[in-house]
Motif scaffolding. Structure first.
Motif, PDB file in Angstrom:
ATOM      1  N   LEU A   1       0.830  -1.211   0.000  1.00  0.00           N
ATOM      2  CA  LEU A   1       0.000   0.000   0.000  1.00  0.00           C
ATOM      3  C   LEU A   1       0.861   1.256   0.000  1.00  0.00           C
ATOM      4  O   LEU A   1       0.545   2.236  -0.687  1.00  0.00           O
ATOM      5  CB  LEU A   1      -0.932  -0.002   1.215  1.00  0.00           C
ATOM      6  CG  LEU A   1      -2.017  -1.087   1.245  1.00  0.00           C
ATOM      7  CD1 LEU A   1      -2.796  -1.014   2.544  1.00  0.00           C
ATOM      8  CD2 LEU A   1      -2.963  -0.932   0.060  1.00  0.00           C
ATOM      9  N   GLY A   2       1.949   1.224   0.767  1.00  0.00           N
ATOM     10  CA  GLY A   2       2.832   2.388   0.788  1.00  0.00           C
ATOM     11  C   GLY A   2       3.608   2.556  -0.498  1.00  0.00           C
ATOM     12  O   GLY A   2       3.817   3.678  -0.967  1.00  0.00           O
ATOM     13  N   GLU A   3       4.023   1.441  -1.101  1.00  0.00           N
ATOM     14  CA  GLU A   3       4.793   1.530  -2.346  1.00  0.00           C
ATOM     15  C   GLU A   3       3.928   2.021  -3.502  1.00  0.00           C
ATOM     16  O   GLU A   3       4.421   2.745  -4.375  1.00  0.00           O
ATOM     17  CB  GLU A   3       5.382   0.165  -2.659  1.00  0.00           C
ATOM     18  CG  GLU A   3       6.407   0.170  -3.773  1.00  0.00           C
ATOM     19  CD  GLU A   3       7.063  -1.178  -3.940  1.00  0.00           C
ATOM     20  OE1 GLU A   3       8.127  -1.243  -4.587  1.00  0.00           O
ATOM     21  OE2 GLU A   3       6.524  -2.181  -3.427  1.00  0.00           O
ATOM     22  N   ARG A   4       2.648   1.649  -3.528  1.00  0.00           N
ATOM     23  CA  ARG A   4       1.736   2.094  -4.587  1.00  0.00           C
ATOM     24  C   ARG A   4       1.053   3.414  -4.251  1.00  0.00           C
ATOM     25  O   ARG A   4       0.131   3.833  -4.958  1.00  0.00           O
ATOM     26  CB  ARG A   4       0.676   1.026  -4.825  1.00  0.00           C
ATOM     27  CG  ARG A   4       1.230  -0.299  -5.331  1.00  0.00           C
ATOM     28  CD  ARG A   4       0.117  -1.175  -5.877  1.00  0.00           C
ATOM     29  NE  ARG A   4      -0.850  -1.521  -4.847  1.00  0.00           N
ATOM     30  CZ  ARG A   4      -0.883  -2.686  -4.217  1.00  0.00           C
ATOM     31  NH1 ARG A   4       0.043  -3.606  -4.494  1.00  0.00           N
ATOM     32  NH2 ARG A   4      -1.803  -2.948  -3.318  1.00  0.00           N
ATOM     33  N   LEU A   5       1.479   4.065  -3.154  1.00  0.00           N
ATOM     34  CA  LEU A   5       0.948   5.366  -2.716  1.00  0.00           C
ATOM     35  C   LEU A   5      -0.528   5.291  -2.338  1.00  0.00           C
ATOM     36  O   LEU A   5      -1.186   6.327  -2.204  1.00  0.00           O
ATOM     37  CB  LEU A   5       1.153   6.437  -3.791  1.00  0.00           C
ATOM     38  CG  LEU A   5       2.606   6.687  -4.230  1.00  0.00           C
ATOM     39  CD1 LEU A   5       2.650   7.760  -5.299  1.00  0.00           C
ATOM     40  CD2 LEU A   5       3.472   7.065  -3.053  1.00  0.00           C
ATOM     41  N   GLU A   6      -1.067   4.099  -2.166  1.00  0.00           N
ATOM     42  CA  GLU A   6      -2.464   3.979  -1.737  1.00  0.00           C
ATOM     43  C   GLU A   6      -2.616   4.373  -0.274  1.00  0.00           C
ATOM     44  O   GLU A   6      -3.630   4.976   0.113  1.00  0.00           O
ATOM     45  CB  GLU A   6      -2.939   2.544  -1.948  1.00  0.00           C
ATOM     46  CG  GLU A   6      -3.025   2.154  -3.415  1.00  0.00           C
ATOM     47  CD  GLU A   6      -3.360   0.692  -3.611  1.00  0.00           C
ATOM     48  OE1 GLU A   6      -3.804   0.330  -4.715  1.00  0.00           O
ATOM     49  OE2 GLU A   6      -3.177  -0.091  -2.659  1.00  0.00           O
ATOM     50  N   LEU A   7      -1.620   4.066   0.521  1.00  0.00           N
ATOM     51  CA  LEU A   7      -1.655   4.460   1.929  1.00  0.00           C
ATOM     52  C   LEU A   7      -1.599   5.974   2.061  1.00  0.00           C
ATOM     53  O   LEU A   7      -2.289   6.564   2.910  1.00  0.00           O
ATOM     54  CB  LEU A   7      -0.482   3.808   2.669  1.00  0.00           C
ATOM     55  CG  LEU A   7      -0.539   3.801   4.188  1.00  0.00           C
ATOM     56  CD1 LEU A   7      -1.739   3.023   4.678  1.00  0.00           C
ATOM     57  CD2 LEU A   7       0.741   3.210   4.768  1.00  0.00           C
TER      58      LEU A   7
ATOM     59  N   LEU B   1      -4.137   6.004  10.278  1.00  0.00           N
ATOM     60  CA  LEU B   1      -3.590   4.656  10.134  1.00  0.00           C
ATOM     61  C   LEU B   1      -4.319   3.663  11.029  1.00  0.00           C
ATOM     62  O   LEU B   1      -4.517   2.510  10.651  1.00  0.00           O
ATOM     63  CB  LEU B   1      -2.093   4.667  10.466  1.00  0.00           C
ATOM     64  CG  LEU B   1      -1.356   3.330  10.328  1.00  0.00           C
ATOM     65  CD1 LEU B   1      -1.399   2.841   8.895  1.00  0.00           C
ATOM     66  CD2 LEU B   1       0.088   3.453  10.805  1.00  0.00           C
ATOM     67  N   VAL B   2      -4.727   4.096  12.210  1.00  0.00           N
ATOM     68  CA  VAL B   2      -5.447   3.197  13.119  1.00  0.00           C
ATOM     69  C   VAL B   2      -6.774   2.767  12.502  1.00  0.00           C
ATOM     70  O   VAL B   2      -7.172   1.602  12.603  1.00  0.00           O
ATOM     71  CB  VAL B   2      -5.663   3.885  14.473  1.00  0.00           C
ATOM     72  CG1 VAL B   2      -6.493   2.997  15.397  1.00  0.00           C
ATOM     73  CG2 VAL B   2      -4.328   4.215  15.125  1.00  0.00           C
TER      74      VAL B   2
ATOM     75  N   ARG C   1       7.526   1.110   3.454  1.00  0.00           N
ATOM     76  CA  ARG C   1       6.841   1.271   2.158  1.00  0.00           C
ATOM     77  C   ARG C   1       7.500   0.442   1.054  1.00  0.00           C
ATOM     78  O   ARG C   1       7.748   0.920  -0.051  1.00  0.00           O
ATOM     79  CB  ARG C   1       6.812   2.749   1.764  1.00  0.00           C
ATOM     80  CG  ARG C   1       6.059   3.609   2.753  1.00  0.00           C
ATOM     81  CD  ARG C   1       6.142   5.067   2.411  1.00  0.00           C
ATOM     82  NE  ARG C   1       5.503   5.892   3.431  1.00  0.00           N
ATOM     83  CZ  ARG C   1       5.482   7.229   3.432  1.00  0.00           C
ATOM     84  NH1 ARG C   1       6.098   7.871   2.443  1.00  0.00           N
ATOM     85  NH2 ARG C   1       4.880   7.895   4.393  1.00  0.00           N
ATOM     86  N   LYS C   2       7.798  -0.792   1.384  1.00  0.00           N
ATOM     87  CA  LYS C   2       8.377  -1.723   0.414  1.00  0.00           C
ATOM     88  C   LYS C   2       7.552  -3.006   0.446  1.00  0.00           C
ATOM     89  O   LYS C   2       7.394  -3.632   1.493  1.00  0.00           O
ATOM     90  CB  LYS C   2       9.838  -2.049   0.750  1.00  0.00           C
ATOM     91  CG  LYS C   2      10.789  -0.869   0.606  1.00  0.00           C
ATOM     92  CD  LYS C   2      10.969  -0.480  -0.846  1.00  0.00           C
ATOM     93  CE  LYS C   2      11.991   0.648  -0.976  1.00  0.00           C
ATOM     94  NZ  LYS C   2      12.180   1.050  -2.380  1.00  0.00           N
TER      95      LYS C   2
END
Length: 652
Positions: free
Chosen positions: A83-89, A99-100, A418-419
């Motif tokens: 999610l972090g790598e695809r910028l969805e987060l 985030l919670v 984010r990996k």
């Protein structure tokens, strides 16, 4: 009607496939490790596919507690890393979702998995462990399949050593055989040689039938003895030549299962209720054994023997075993006080009597020592059983808690690094799980051996990793960059004064030009304040004063804020000379941040604690030297900037 939010559905659809995949991979890996561990008990036994399949099924269920936490860690790390790598987060957080809240559906899912893991540990695992260990024991007891090699002696047939020079694989004929039969002992070995032979199993698989052809046998028929002259007589033996001979050898080749009742009575086959019942009963038994042993030690001691002699006038009187200090005072007054000097009594005896006394004393002490060792071993065995039941009782809970801890480590860690994929998450997961496995084994062995309490050893790994999960969750919620290498590199550079330069470029669109007339007095005031600061602040400061003010330098902070305000306004200038000179201003930030949140009293406490206070003080003093150099640069640059502004055209 209950409707699940689309965000929650998306998170579940992202996490659950990864969890199932990682759980299958982890279970396969630990199952292969289990296979290599017990491969010697399975190879060469002629076990059927149903038996091996049953063993692998029980082994897979037995290894679920090891694979489940690792799968949760890896799946949560991969989910939030993807999610972090695809910028969805980032998109979710930009929409105002914390985030919670993003983790909420997964927290509920992991909670359900943890509850299921507890019930699995409590109800299913005892049955699985009993069946698995019973099956492994039965497999170990099964006789191996007969596969006699060529050119070496084969000793897997009990009581026989068989040598075959050549085997005919088409006809099954064994050629040039030699058999050593030592079933009657090594002193009465029978040797047989044959040109050929066959080996087969009886119909009920309880015997081996060895058919030998064209051979001879040699056997001793008496023991070697000596004649009247002391010389050894010849040993009589029997030699027989045969055309064919059949030898019947007991050899059970069937697979028989061991009774499971023995394993069910062990700690492996009990749930929490049965474990608690056994712990209570064994604790009572252990206490009673210790009480009996303590009374026996007192009864056999010299203190008890000599404390109160029996009344010879009244044979019915008995020794109550009470200490003389607790006897009635009047009764004590009536009893005669006997004072014996054992050394004088011993020295009065003759040497033979002395030797007898010493021998008897030594024998008595050795007997007492052996008795104490036996009693200590008995108590040790009982205490070991209690500890094993206690460790098994706590293990019912540690798996569920470990699942929660690993989720709160993996999810925040994935959001931070984010990996995604199987690269970095796998490496981090394996390292963390190995660390957890080592700590858990250390705690288990400490609890098993009685060095720690059972709850201390079994909860050690959870106590070590739970703070890590809380810390990572806190940092991830606050968008920390704790795993960014540039952050630590810049902090290290700031610590030693290696700061990045200021970059100021000409803007393509300038909304308003700076007011140079008002900026010049501000620059003059800034240069004057820098001069005053340099004159009043020395490189070295008083040690106690430094810690009382918490290491803060409010004057330097105000100078930095004033400088930044001027730079922010002059960045709108269209004059290259002004912009180039702005880049000469140093970046004043990061100084004295080590103690920025320490008040005076706490800081003074740190200062008094010399091993911590002195290094921090020396480092702060070095930073103060760097700060003075930056303030000098601010003063110099401000004066030069005033000269540049005064030379600008008046129209500006």
């Amino acid at each position: 009607m209950l409707k699940i939010k689309r965000l929650y559905t998306f998170m579940l659809q992202t996490f659950l496939p990864l969890f199932l995949m990682t759980f299958g991979i982890c279970l396969f890996i630990v199952l292969m490790q289990f296979l290599w561990r017990y491969i010697d008990d399975m190879v060469g036994k002629g076990l059927g596919i149903p038996v091996l399949g049953e063993m692998f099924m029980y082994a897979a269920l037995f290894l679920v507690p090891m694979a489940l936490p690792l799968a949760i860690l890896l799946a949560s790390l991969m989910t939030f890393g993807n999610l972090g790598e695809r910028l969805e987060l980032l998109a979710m957080k930009s929409a105002g979702v914390s985030l919670v809240k993003i983790m909420r559906p997964l927290i509920i899912t992991i909670s359900i998995i943890s509850i299921g893991a507890f019930f699995f540990q409590n109800y299913a695992m005892p049955v699985v462990q009993v069946k698995l260990y019973t099956l492994l024991w039965s497999m170990r007891q099964k006789s191996p399949e007969l596969d006699i090699p060529e050119g070496v002696f084969y000793s897997d047939i009990t009581g026989y050593n068989v040598y075959v020079k050549h085997k005919d694989n088409k006809t099954g004929l064994l050629r040039d055989m030699m058999i050593y039969d030592h079933t009657k002992g090594f002193n009465n070995v029978s040797v047989m040689v044959a040109d050929s032979g066959r080996l087969k199993t009886s119909a009920d698989k309880l015997f081996l039938v060895l058919s030998l052809f064209n051979g001879e046998s040699f056997q001793n028929i008496g023991d070697q003895s000596k004649n009247a002259d002391g010389k050894q007589n010849a040993v009589p033996y029997q030699r027989e030549t045969f055309t064919s001979r059949d030898i019947l050898i007991e050899f059970d080749a069937n697979f028989s299962r061991t009774d499971e009742s023995f394993m069910q009575n062990q700690y492996l086959g009990k749930n929490m209720h049965d474990l608690q019942t056994s712990i209570d009963s064994m604790s009572v038994r252990l206490d009673s054994i210790q009480d009996v042993n303590s009374k026996n030690v007192y009864e056999t001691s010299y203190k008890r023997t000599l404390s109160k002699p029996k009344d010879t006038k009244n044979p019915e009187s008995k020794d109550t075993g009470k200490d003389p200090e607790n006897i009635n005072t009047d009764q004590k007054k009536d009893e005669p006080v006997i004072v014996m000097n054992f050394d004088s009594l011993y020295q009065a005896e003759d040497p033979g009597k002395k030797a007898t006394i010493l021998t008897r004393a030594k024998s008595s002490i050795e007997n007492m020592k052996a008795d104490y060792f036996f009693r200590a071993a008995t108590i040790g065995d009982e205490a070991y059983k209690v500890r094993r039941h206690l460790t098994e009782w706590h293990k019912k809970f540690t798996l569920s808690f470990a699942c929660m801890v690993f989720f709160f480590i993996g999810a925040p860690l994935g959001a931070i690094i984010r990996k995604g994929g199987l690269g970095m998450p796998v490496v981090i997961s394996v390292v963390l799980f190995i660390f957890y496995y080592i700590i858990d084994n250390i705690g288990f062995k400490m609890a098993r051996d009685g060095i720690w309490q059972a709850w201390e050893g079994m909860w050690l790994s959870s106590a070590v990793l739970a703070p890590l999960g809380i810390f990572l969750t806190y940092k991830a919620v606050n968008d920390s960059v704790i795993l960014n290498a540039d952050t630590y590199l810049n902090a290290l550079k700031n610590l030693f004064g290696k700061r990045s330069g200021r970059k100021v470029e000409l803007k393509e669109v300038i909304m308003f030009n700076p007011d140079y007339k008002n900026i010049v007095p501000r620059l003059e005031q800034l240069a004057e304040n820098c001069k005053t600061y340099l004159a009043g602040h020395k490189r070295w400061t008083n040690y106690i004063r430094f810690w009382k003010q918490g290491g803060r330098d409010h004057t330097a902070d105000s100078l930095a804020a004033e400088m930044d305000g001027i730079i922010e306004e002059l960045e709108n200038s269209d004059q290259n000379l002004v912009l180039n000179k702005l880049m000469d201003y140093p970046v004043i930030s990061g100084y004295n941040q080590m103690n920025a949140k320490i008040n005076g009293n706490i800081g003074l406490a740190f200062g008094i604690f010399f091993p911590i206070g002195l290094p921090v003080y020396l480092l702060a003093t070095y930073q103060r030297k760097l700060l003075r150099h930056d303030i000098q640069m601010v003063q110099k640059t401000s004066n030069e900037l005033i000269e540049i502004i005064e030379k600008l055209p008046v129209s500006l």
